[in-house]
Design a protein around this motif. Structure first.
Motif, PDB file in Angstrom:
ATOM      1  N   ARG A 179       0.567  -1.497  -0.228  1.00 29.48           N
ATOM      2  CA  ARG A 179      -0.246   0.049   0.090  1.00 29.48           C
ATOM      3  C   ARG A 179       0.695   1.674   0.040  1.00 29.48           C
ATOM      4  O   ARG A 179       0.764   2.150  -0.507  1.00 29.48           O
ATOM      5  CB  ARG A 179      -1.137  -0.001   0.779  1.00 29.48           C
ATOM      6  N   ARG A 180       2.101   0.941   0.972  1.00 26.84           N
ATOM      7  CA  ARG A 180       3.176   2.174   0.827  1.00 26.84           C
ATOM      8  C   ARG A 180       3.088   2.829  -0.445  1.00 26.84           C
ATOM      9  O   ARG A 180       3.729   3.445  -1.317  1.00 26.84           O
ATOM     10  CB  ARG A 180       4.459   2.406   1.863  1.00 26.84           C
ATOM     11  N   SER A 181       4.135   1.484  -0.625  1.00 22.36           N
ATOM     12  CA  SER A 181       4.989   1.739  -2.652  1.00 22.36           C
ATOM     13  C   SER A 181       3.771   2.097  -3.563  1.00 22.36           C
ATOM     14  O   SER A 181       4.252   3.179  -4.214  1.00 22.36           O
ATOM     15  CB  SER A 181       5.167  -0.093  -2.532  1.00 22.36           C
ATOM     16  N   HIS A 182       2.381   1.707  -3.331  1.00 20.91           N
ATOM     17  CA  HIS A 182       1.420   2.388  -4.164  1.00 20.91           C
ATOM     18  C   HIS A 182       1.351   3.568  -3.561  1.00 20.91           C
ATOM     19  O   HIS A 182       1.211   4.173  -5.225  1.00 20.91           O
ATOM     20  CB  HIS A 182      -0.107   1.232  -4.113  1.00 20.91           C
ATOM     21  N   GLU A 183       0.926   4.084  -2.375  1.00 19.55           N
ATOM     22  CA  GLU A 183       1.077   5.272  -2.340  1.00 19.55           C
ATOM     23  C   GLU A 183       2.437   6.319  -3.111  1.00 19.55           C
ATOM     24  O   GLU A 183       1.379   7.254  -3.877  1.00 19.55           O
ATOM     25  CB  GLU A 183       0.292   5.598  -0.990  1.00 19.55           C
ATOM     26  N   SER A 184       2.851   5.423  -2.693  1.00 27.00           N
ATOM     27  CA  SER A 184       4.281   6.744  -3.245  1.00 27.00           C
ATOM     28  C   SER A 184       4.332   7.279  -4.866  1.00 27.00           C
ATOM     29  O   SER A 184       4.687   7.723  -5.097  1.00 27.00           O
ATOM     30  CB  SER A 184       5.860   6.403  -2.054  1.00 27.00           C
ATOM     31  N   SER A 185       3.578   5.442  -5.629  1.00 27.54           N
ATOM     32  CA  SER A 185       3.984   5.877  -7.248  1.00 27.54           C
ATOM     33  C   SER A 185       2.911   6.590  -7.482  1.00 27.54           C
ATOM     34  O   SER A 185       3.710   7.181  -8.401  1.00 27.54           O
ATOM     35  CB  SER A 185       3.972   4.571  -7.150  1.00 27.54           C
ATOM     36  N   LYS A 186       2.002   6.513  -6.688  1.00 28.89           N
ATOM     37  CA  LYS A 186       0.946   7.575  -7.142  1.00 28.89           C
ATOM     38  C   LYS A 186       1.506   9.058  -7.463  1.00 28.89           C
ATOM     39  O   LYS A 186       0.811   9.562  -7.888  1.00 28.89           O
ATOM     40  CB  LYS A 186      -0.543   7.421  -6.212  1.00 28.89           C
ATOM     41  N   GLU A 187       1.562   9.240  -5.989  1.00 29.33           N
ATOM     42  CA  GLU A 187       2.211  10.704  -5.605  1.00 29.33           C
ATOM     43  C   GLU A 187       2.939  10.494  -6.925  1.00 29.33           C
ATOM     44  O   GLU A 187       3.361  12.273  -6.886  1.00 29.33           O
ATOM     45  CB  GLU A 187       2.712  10.689  -4.098  1.00 29.33           C
TER      46      GLU A 187
END
Length: 62
Positions: free
Chosen positions: A51-59
């Motif tokens: 989840r953190r990685s996905h959020e980071s890549s979205k940002e």
């Protein structure tokens, strides 16, 4: 997503693969030789990391 999964530690990848791809939820602890509580904690940590990685890549993409 697969890039992020590959970056997880080996045990976390194994737990997720057995749980979600092989559908072996009840057998993971026996297969990996760890306790059921460890399986649950490992899966939780792995999903949180994804989840953190996905959020980071979205940002980063924005």
């Amino acid at each position: 997503m697969w890039r992020q999964v590959r970056q997880l530690p080996t045990r976390q990848r194994a737990v997720l693969a057995l749980r979600y791809f092989e559908e072996l939820a009840d057998d993971i602890a026996d297969i990996l030789g760890i306790r059921a509580v460890t399986v649950r904690a490992t899966a939780s940590r792995a999903l949180a990391a994804l989840r953190r990685s996905h959020e980071s890549s979205k940002e980063t993409a924005e």
